[in-house]
Scaffold this motif. Sequence first.
Motif, PDB file in Angstrom:
ATOM      1  N   ARG A  27      -7.076  -3.635 -25.361  1.00  0.00           N
ATOM      2  CA  ARG A  27      -7.162  -5.049 -25.775  1.00  0.00           C
ATOM      3  C   ARG A  27      -8.609  -5.511 -25.669  1.00  0.00           C
ATOM      4  NH1 ARG A  27      -3.557  -8.715 -22.142  1.00  0.00           N
ATOM      5  NH2 ARG A  27      -1.978  -7.433 -23.202  1.00  0.00           N
ATOM      6  N   PRO A  28      -9.237  -5.906 -26.759  1.00  0.00           N
ATOM      7  CA  PRO A  28     -10.618  -6.400 -26.681  1.00  0.00           C
ATOM      8  C   PRO A  28     -10.726  -7.625 -25.775  1.00  0.00           C
ATOM      9  CG  PRO A  28      -9.948  -6.008 -28.962  1.00  0.00           C
ATOM     10  CD  PRO A  28      -8.715  -5.915 -28.140  1.00  0.00           C
ATOM     11  N   GLN A  29     -11.860  -7.781 -25.112  1.00  0.00           N
ATOM     12  CA  GLN A  29     -12.066  -8.933 -24.248  1.00  0.00           C
ATOM     13  C   GLN A  29     -11.945 -10.252 -25.009  1.00  0.00           C
ATOM     14  OE1 GLN A  29     -11.506  -8.739 -20.802  1.00  0.00           O
ATOM     15  NE2 GLN A  29     -13.215 -10.160 -20.775  1.00  0.00           N
ATOM     16  N   ARG A  30     -12.326 -10.264 -26.273  1.00  0.00           N
ATOM     17  CA  ARG A  30     -12.211 -11.505 -27.054  1.00  0.00           C
ATOM     18  C   ARG A  30     -10.750 -11.921 -27.215  1.00  0.00           C
ATOM     19  NH1 ARG A  30     -15.224  -9.232 -32.195  1.00  0.00           N
ATOM     20  NH2 ARG A  30     -16.195  -8.076 -30.488  1.00  0.00           N
ATOM     21  N   ALA A  31      -9.841 -10.954 -27.215  1.00  0.00           N
ATOM     22  CA  ALA A  31      -8.417 -11.279 -27.274  1.00  0.00           C
ATOM     23  C   ALA A  31      -7.957 -11.925 -25.969  1.00  0.00           C
ATOM     24  CB  ALA A  31      -7.601 -10.016 -27.547  1.00  0.00           C
ATOM     25  N   VAL A  32      -8.472 -11.426 -24.846  1.00  0.00           N
ATOM     26  CA  VAL A  32      -8.149 -12.028 -23.555  1.00  0.00           C
ATOM     27  C   VAL A  32      -8.611 -13.481 -23.542  1.00  0.00           C
ATOM     28  CG1 VAL A  32      -8.531 -11.888 -21.062  1.00  0.00           C
ATOM     29  CG2 VAL A  32      -8.345  -9.786 -22.420  1.00  0.00           C
ATOM     30  N   GLY A  33      -9.800 -13.738 -24.081  1.00  0.00           N
ATOM     31  CA  GLY A  33     -10.283 -15.113 -24.183  1.00  0.00           C
ATOM     32  C   GLY A  33      -9.376 -15.985 -25.037  1.00  0.00           C
ATOM     33  N   HIS A  34      -8.843 -15.421 -26.105  1.00  0.00           N
ATOM     34  CA  HIS A  34      -7.907 -16.153 -26.964  1.00  0.00           C
ATOM     35  C   HIS A  34      -6.667 -16.545 -26.177  1.00  0.00           C
ATOM     36  CE1 HIS A  34      -5.933 -16.313 -31.245  1.00  0.00           C
ATOM     37  NE2 HIS A  34      -5.657 -17.371 -30.521  1.00  0.00           N
ATOM     38  N   PHE A  35      -6.136 -15.635 -25.362  1.00  0.00           N
ATOM     39  CA  PHE A  35      -4.963 -15.938 -24.538  1.00  0.00           C
ATOM     40  C   PHE A  35      -5.261 -17.079 -23.560  1.00  0.00           C
ATOM     41  CE2 PHE A  35      -3.378 -11.256 -24.771  1.00  0.00           C
ATOM     42  CZ  PHE A  35      -2.964 -11.460 -26.069  1.00  0.00           C
ATOM     43  N   VAL A  36      -6.426 -17.040 -22.926  1.00  0.00           N
ATOM     44  CA  VAL A  36      -6.779 -18.067 -21.950  1.00  0.00           C
ATOM     45  C   VAL A  36      -6.913 -19.423 -22.634  1.00  0.00           C
ATOM     46  CG1 VAL A  36      -8.561 -18.838 -20.335  1.00  0.00           C
ATOM     47  CG2 VAL A  36      -7.852 -16.425 -20.362  1.00  0.00           C
ATOM     48  N   GLU A  37      -7.538 -19.456 -23.791  1.00  0.00           N
ATOM     49  CA  GLU A  37      -7.657 -20.715 -24.543  1.00  0.00           C
ATOM     50  C   GLU A  37      -6.277 -21.277 -24.866  1.00  0.00           C
ATOM     51  OE1 GLU A  37     -10.020 -19.999 -27.999  1.00  0.00           O
ATOM     52  OE2 GLU A  37     -11.702 -19.192 -26.828  1.00  0.00           O
ATOM     53  N   TRP A  38      -5.376 -20.404 -25.290  1.00  0.00           N
ATOM     54  CA  TRP A  38      -4.020 -20.846 -25.616  1.00  0.00           C
ATOM     55  C   TRP A  38      -3.334 -21.415 -24.379  1.00  0.00           C
ATOM     56  CZ3 TRP A  38       0.523 -19.028 -23.479  1.00  0.00           C
ATOM     57  CH2 TRP A  38       1.702 -19.498 -24.075  1.00  0.00           C
ATOM     58  N   ALA A  39      -3.460 -20.722 -23.247  1.00  0.00           N
ATOM     59  CA  ALA A  39      -2.791 -21.165 -22.023  1.00  0.00           C
ATOM     60  C   ALA A  39      -3.326 -22.509 -21.538  1.00  0.00           C
ATOM     61  CB  ALA A  39      -2.951 -20.104 -20.939  1.00  0.00           C
ATOM     62  N   ARG A  40      -4.575 -22.794 -21.801  1.00  0.00           N
ATOM     63  CA  ARG A  40      -5.175 -24.057 -21.371  1.00  0.00           C
ATOM     64  C   ARG A  40      -4.919 -25.190 -22.361  1.00  0.00           C
ATOM     65  NH1 ARG A  40     -10.920 -21.412 -19.340  1.00  0.00           N
ATOM     66  NH2 ARG A  40     -10.202 -20.838 -17.221  1.00  0.00           N
ATOM     67  N   GLY A  41      -4.379 -24.867 -23.510  1.00  0.00           N
ATOM     68  CA  GLY A  41      -4.115 -25.867 -24.536  1.00  0.00           C
ATOM     69  C   GLY A  41      -2.837 -26.641 -24.266  1.00  0.00           C
ATOM     70  N   PRO A  42      -2.528 -27.599 -25.122  1.00  0.00           N
ATOM     71  CA  PRO A  42      -1.327 -28.426 -24.938  1.00  0.00           C
ATOM     72  C   PRO A  42      -0.047 -27.614 -25.092  1.00  0.00           C
ATOM     73  CG  PRO A  42      -2.338 -28.853 -27.072  1.00  0.00           C
ATOM     74  CD  PRO A  42      -3.292 -27.996 -26.316  1.00  0.00           C
ATOM     75  N   ASP A  43       0.974 -28.037 -24.393  1.00  0.00           N
ATOM     76  CA  ASP A  43       2.266 -27.369 -24.473  1.00  0.00           C
ATOM     77  C   ASP A  43       2.996 -27.793 -25.734  1.00  0.00           C
ATOM     78  OD1 ASP A  43       4.280 -25.702 -23.774  1.00  0.00           O
ATOM     79  OD2 ASP A  43       4.746 -26.672 -21.875  1.00  0.00           O
ATOM     80  N   ASP A  44       3.852 -26.924 -26.223  1.00  0.00           N
ATOM     81  CA  ASP A  44       4.691 -27.210 -27.380  1.00  0.00           C
ATOM     82  C   ASP A  44       6.128 -26.909 -26.974  1.00  0.00           C
ATOM     83  OD1 ASP A  44       6.150 -27.292 -29.720  1.00  0.00           O
ATOM     84  OD2 ASP A  44       4.684 -26.202 -30.919  1.00  0.00           O
ATOM     85  N   PRO A  45       6.934 -27.941 -26.726  1.00  0.00           N
ATOM     86  CA  PRO A  45       8.309 -27.711 -26.254  1.00  0.00           C
ATOM     87  C   PRO A  45       9.129 -26.807 -27.156  1.00  0.00           C
ATOM     88  CG  PRO A  45       7.711 -30.020 -26.044  1.00  0.00           C
ATOM     89  CD  PRO A  45       6.616 -29.364 -26.842  1.00  0.00           C
ATOM     90  N   THR A  46       8.829 -26.785 -28.444  1.00  0.00           N
ATOM     91  CA  THR A  46       9.586 -25.944 -29.368  1.00  0.00           C
ATOM     92  C   THR A  46       9.219 -24.470 -29.211  1.00  0.00           C
ATOM     93  OG1 THR A  46       9.722 -27.743 -30.972  1.00  0.00           O
ATOM     94  CG2 THR A  46      10.152 -25.518 -31.778  1.00  0.00           C
ATOM     95  N   SER A  47       7.912 -24.170 -29.152  1.00  0.00           N
ATOM     96  CA  SER A  47       7.472 -22.778 -29.111  1.00  0.00           C
ATOM     97  C   SER A  47       7.668 -22.138 -27.741  1.00  0.00           C
ATOM     98  CB  SER A  47       5.995 -22.680 -29.504  1.00  0.00           C
ATOM     99  OG  SER A  47       5.184 -23.356 -28.566  1.00  0.00           O
ATOM    100  N   LYS A  48       7.886 -22.927 -26.684  1.00  0.00           N
ATOM    101  CA  LYS A  48       8.017 -22.356 -25.352  1.00  0.00           C
ATOM    102  C   LYS A  48       9.370 -21.711 -25.100  1.00  0.00           C
ATOM    103  CE  LYS A  48       8.088 -24.927 -21.630  1.00  0.00           C
ATOM    104  NZ  LYS A  48       9.126 -24.362 -20.753  1.00  0.00           N
ATOM    105  N   GLN A  49      10.354 -21.986 -25.928  1.00  0.00           N
ATOM    106  CA  GLN A  49      11.711 -21.532 -25.640  1.00  0.00           C
ATOM    107  C   GLN A  49      11.839 -20.020 -25.602  1.00  0.00           C
ATOM    108  OE1 GLN A  49      14.215 -23.437 -24.534  1.00  0.00           O
ATOM    109  NE2 GLN A  49      12.582 -24.958 -24.553  1.00  0.00           N
ATOM    110  N   ARG A  50      11.095 -19.326 -26.418  1.00  0.00           N
ATOM    111  CA  ARG A  50      11.217 -17.870 -26.440  1.00  0.00           C
ATOM    112  C   ARG A  50      10.404 -17.183 -25.352  1.00  0.00           C
ATOM    113  NH1 ARG A  50       9.602 -13.827 -31.451  1.00  0.00           N
ATOM    114  NH2 ARG A  50      10.175 -11.886 -30.426  1.00  0.00           N
ATOM    115  N   PRO A  51       9.105 -17.495 -25.166  1.00  0.00           N
ATOM    116  CA  PRO A  51       8.347 -16.707 -24.186  1.00  0.00           C
ATOM    117  C   PRO A  51       8.372 -17.229 -22.752  1.00  0.00           C
ATOM    118  CG  PRO A  51       6.853 -18.033 -25.503  1.00  0.00           C
ATOM    119  CD  PRO A  51       8.228 -18.304 -26.034  1.00  0.00           C
ATOM    120  N   TYR A  52       8.531 -18.551 -22.551  1.00  0.00           N
ATOM    121  CA  TYR A  52       8.478 -19.058 -21.170  1.00  0.00           C
ATOM    122  C   TYR A  52       9.374 -20.286 -21.008  1.00  0.00           C
ATOM    123  CZ  TYR A  52       4.935 -22.248 -23.182  1.00  0.00           C
ATOM    124  OH  TYR A  52       4.273 -23.175 -23.966  1.00  0.00           O
ATOM    125  N   PRO A  53      10.672 -20.153 -21.219  1.00  0.00           N
ATOM    126  CA  PRO A  53      11.572 -21.311 -21.214  1.00  0.00           C
ATOM    127  C   PRO A  53      11.671 -22.016 -19.872  1.00  0.00           C
ATOM    128  CG  PRO A  53      12.820 -19.261 -21.248  1.00  0.00           C
ATOM    129  CD  PRO A  53      11.392 -18.896 -21.491  1.00  0.00           C
TER     130      PRO A  53
END
Length: 222
Positions: A90-116
């Motif tokens: 996994r390239p380090q830039r991908a890890v950065g993408h994950f961190v940016e996503w985790a720090r972003g706003p929550d979406d109640p609809t999209s959370k049901q599958r990966p982290y309900p």
Amino acid sequence: MLVLAAAAALPACSTTRASDASDLVDAGAAVPGLRLDMRYAGSDNFVGMPVRGYEAPRCLLLRPAAEALAAVARDLQSDGYALQVFDCYRPQRAVGHFVEWARGPDDPTSKQRPYPDVDKSALLGDYIAETSGHSRGLTLDLTLARCEAGACAPIDMGTPFDFFDERAHTDSPRITAQQRANRERLRDAMVRHGFRNYPLEWWHYTLDRGEPQPPLLDVPVR
């Protein structure tokens, strides 16, 4: 799916943009019966889009990890199983993408599958870190597929891949006896050839080579 016979000499990776990536090899061309389900090269993943650094659905690993994985696959073939990988190097830039996503706003609809059952803010740390062993080329995420009459299908592990929840812990008490047996079959096969499991994720394995660790890489997967 890419299935090729295991070769004695593993092919060098063609993504060498820098000399420190020259030891990455294409595990898809070296591991017998390996099934490729590279989630971060597409949109079927927890961020819902292709992840930075994944320009092709390939499984790249350092040579020792690819060779050990080939040994695992050969062991399992005799029992009618194949390995199916979700992520490898996994390239380090991908890890950065994950961190940016985790720090972003929550979406109640999209959370049901990966982290309900987990708050998004709690994902940073145990589940999403600012550095990842995947970027060293010795870590991969995978499952088992059962093969019969020339067709293979993933077996029931109790949760999907990248499910951020206690049920995904390898030894979770909240799964059935059969699901636990399936996880143990995968773990036993991987440990036999030098891999260790991350206890919070049944799919996550790292080739244990001790110290020193190889460097983190940021070469795109192409």
